[in-house]
Write an enzyme that holds these catalytic residues in place. Structure first.
Site, mmCIF file in Angstrom:
data_model
loop_
_atom_site.group_PDB
_atom_site.id
_atom_site.type_symbol
_atom_site.label_atom_id
_atom_site.label_comp_id
_atom_site.label_asym_id
_atom_site.label_seq_id
_atom_site.Cartn_x
_atom_site.Cartn_y
_atom_site.Cartn_z
ATOM 1 N N PRO A 1 0.781 -1.231 0.000
ATOM 2 C CA PRO A 1 0.000 0.000 0.000
ATOM 3 C C PRO A 1 0.820 1.292 0.000
ATOM 4 O O PRO A 1 0.248 2.371 0.065
ATOM 5 C CB PRO A 1 -0.790 -0.102 1.304
ATOM 6 C CG PRO A 1 0.099 -0.871 2.217
ATOM 7 C CD PRO A 1 0.911 -1.801 1.370
ATOM 8 N N CYS A 2 2.133 1.168 -0.079
ATOM 9 C CA CYS A 2 2.956 2.378 -0.032
ATOM 10 C C CYS A 2 2.552 3.298 -1.182
ATOM 11 O O CYS A 2 2.497 2.872 -2.323
ATOM 12 C CB CYS A 2 4.422 1.971 -0.183
ATOM 13 S SG CYS A 2 5.553 3.032 0.688
ATOM 14 N N GLY A 3 2.252 4.544 -0.891
ATOM 15 C CA GLY A 3 1.903 5.460 -1.972
ATOM 16 C C GLY A 3 0.418 5.599 -2.208
ATOM 17 O O GLY A 3 -0.009 6.505 -2.929
ATOM 18 N N THR A 4 -0.376 4.725 -1.594
ATOM 19 C CA THR A 4 -1.819 4.779 -1.816
ATOM 20 C C THR A 4 -2.384 6.137 -1.448
ATOM 21 O O THR A 4 -3.165 6.725 -2.201
ATOM 22 C CB THR A 4 -2.547 3.692 -1.006
ATOM 23 O OG1 THR A 4 -2.079 2.414 -1.404
ATOM 24 C CG2 THR A 4 -4.044 3.772 -1.215
ATOM 25 N N CYS B 1 7.900 6.448 2.816
ATOM 26 C CA CYS B 1 9.006 5.479 2.919
ATOM 27 C C CYS B 1 10.140 5.829 1.968
ATOM 28 O O CYS B 1 10.968 4.998 1.635
ATOM 29 C CB CYS B 1 8.579 4.044 2.606
ATOM 30 S SG CYS B 1 6.859 3.739 2.407
#
Lengths: 230, 349
Positions: free
Chosen positions: A179-182, B126
């Site tokens: 889900p990084c960036g969602t 991140c």
């Protein structure tokens, strides 16, 4: 009054529950080819009542048929452009009533869960696949059934795009779309909306918009009609 | 940061037995004795075990391999036994239940993904982990594998992961240390999130002796909570107790239920830039309530905390949470907390 410019594209756990209910209702009301999404409550501790109802959305035993490269060569005259077009979401989703059983494959079934992530504060798609006898499919087998652009992405970032992890509630290995960036692209989706909706409206449409993007990764495409129907 | 050195030096003596079904020689091989670093992971010991058990297939560890060894030990051994007896299966472990471990690579990527998650929680993105050079990433991972704190500190400081500030840190920290958290409209750092992983197991009776506590025999019986804790920067008195009340309010007095549900709205309120001062006041009131109830007994009618373990120690609940985080966190920047809770006997349904 919610200011979209300052919104980071994420949801609180409470908002996720509201959004999930709205999404499930919309999905069902549009008489979609797929079965309805079901809210599965999940108490934090099995032996203790939780003040907040946690849970996830579930849609299971989906049989997905795709045209892969072999089938295209063997059986149809379909332009290779179609594979690209399919990734941009312009095609209607394939109705499972027109499922084609390929001679050299047995049927594969998919379970999809939409689970809230406390870390990223967004929904996350979890999936698993299995044969009709219940034998689970490994990622390389699933990869063969993904749209081409997804399997390309998968080969580029094997460990970070679709990862095998423990399902947060079920303690079994499932595959999860990272889900990084969602939050970022969700914000963009709504910022691009010239209607500048209130947050209540954003919340109602959040999961639908989210799924219109994420579902494509696994080959589930929502017809445009559904997206435009506001 | 002496405490961190103690944490990194911590190790658990393991006595590894080959499962009887796997024994192919007579006499069966004697158990292997190994010292396993707390901050490491069990599958990394495989290469050390090979010479002891010369089976043809590489060993699979019949447990949750992506959880740090120290945490597993704190969870699975109520009364710390030394050495910790583990039985290893070399083939045919249940692939449908446990996530298969494909060796060192699996563990490394599991670690990197955890690190990404922690970075996201602390910094809101991140990017710093994703943009790490290959060599930095490898160096960081090797420093964890080898328990090399110096290298770890050097490489991880490049990540500029905002850690929690406490009195000690602000006194002796370098200028490169950033404060963390969201800024409000005035640019003041107001709150931040701390990565926490909580493992809860329950017992139904009081035990005088930890030895008498029933062992956790199945991962299913453990409640795993992966949830960040929000800290208010001005709150210098935020204790471990306060953090636990946020994570598992159901284990504390019922009065706190109200504070908790207000806490959910508080999240929403934070996201919306407040133009009127009154909402800030509401926020302050919630924090004030938390202070008032801090003295309240931690026993509730339904569940009672019996044991809290972090890095093998049972810290006093009054310790400032910032100290606990900065000194007892794992190399993945997560604070792993093991909690044992007593619950009233349930009728089986």
């Amino acid at each position: 009054m919610m200011d979209l410019l300052h919104w980071d594209g994420t949801l609180s756990a409470k908002d996720f529950r509201i959004g999930a209910v709205a999404f499930a209702q919309k999905w069902e009301s549009l008489n979609f080819a797929f079965p309805p999404w079901v809210w599965v409550p999940c108490p934090k501790h099995p032996w203790l009542a939780s003040p907040e109802e946690e849970g996830y959305l579930s849609m299971e035993k989906i049989c997905i048929s795709r045209l892969n490269e072999e089938d295209i060569d063997q059986t149809t005259q379909i332009d290779t452009d179609e594979e690209e077009a399919s990734c941009s979401g312009n095609k209607d989703v394939i109705d499972d009533a027109t499922l084609v059983q390929r001679n050299h494959h047995e049927l594969h079934y998919y379970d999809f869960h939409i689970v809230y992530s406390n870390t990223f504060r967004v929904p996350v798609l979890y999936l698993r696949a299995y044969c009709s006898d219940g034998q689970p499919l490994q990622l390389d087998e699933i990869e063969k059934e993904l749209p081409t652009c997804s399997s390309k992405e998968l080969s580029k970032s094997k460990w970070t795009f679709i990862t095998q992890e423990e399902h947060p509630h079920l303690k079994r290995p499932w595959y999860k779309l990272h889900p990084c960036g969602t939050g970022e692209w969700m914000k963009l989706l709504f910022l691009n909306d010239t209607a500048q909706p209130k947050f209540e409206v954003v919340l109602e449409l959040y999961l639908l918009s989210w799924f219109s993007v994420v579902g494509q990764v696994v080959g589930l495409r929502i017809p445009f009609k559904m997206l435009n129907d506001r | 940061m002496e405490a961190q050195k103690y944490v990194w030096d911590g190790a658990i003596p393991l006595q590894i037995h080959l499962h009887e079904s796997q024994v192919t020689t007579l006499p069966p091989p004697p158990p292997a004795l190994i010292l396993a670093p707390r901050i490491g992971y069990l599958p990394l010991l495989a290469s050390l075990l090979k010479p002891y058990f010369s089976s043809t297939l590489p060993p699979g560890v019949d447990t949750i391999w992506y959880i740090p060894t120290g945490v597993l030990f704190d969870l699975l051994c109520a009364e710390p036994e030394r050495p910790w007896n583990l039985t290893v299966h070399f083939r045919g472990y249940p692939g449908t239940v446990l996530i298969p471990c494909e060796g060192e690579d699996s563990v490394k990527w599991s670690y990197i993904n955890s690190l990404k998650e922690a970075a996201y929680i602390m910094n809101g993105n991140c990017k710093n982990v994703m943009n790490m050079s290959q060599s930095d990433q490898l160096e960081l991972w090797h420093s964890v594998m080898n328990g090399n704190l110096e290298t770890y500190q050097r490489v991880s400081s490049k990540l500029k992961l905002a850690t929690v500030e406490d009195e000690h840190t602000s006194l002796c920290s370098s200028k490169s240390q950033q404060g963390f958290g969201e800024t409000d409209l005035a640019g003041q750092v107001k709150t931040g999130r701390v990565p926490v992983r909580l493992y809860v197991w329950s017992v139904s009776e009081d035990f005088d002796d930890l030895e008498d506590m029933p062992k956790v025999d199945s991962w299913e019986k453990i409640s795993y909570i992966n949830r960040p804790v929000e800290i208010h920067k001005e709150d210098k008195c935020f204790t471990l107790h306060d953090a636990l009340k946020i994570l598992v309010p159901e284990f504390f007095s019922n009065d706190l239920m109200n504070v908790k549900s207000a806490g959910v709205d508080f999240e929403d309120a934070l996201r919306i830039p407040s133009e009127d001062v009154s909402s800030d006041k509401v926020v302050e009131d919630h924090v004030q309530n938390a202070y008032e109830h801090r003295e309240a007994c931690s026993i509730s009618s339904s569940a009672e905390i019996k044991l809290i373990r972090i890095q093998g120690i049972e810290p006093k609940l009054e310790i400032p949470f910032s100290w606990v985080v900065n000194n007892l966190m794992n190399p993945d920047y997560f604070l792993h907390i093991c909690v044992c809770v007593k619950v009233p006997q349930q009728n089986s349904t």
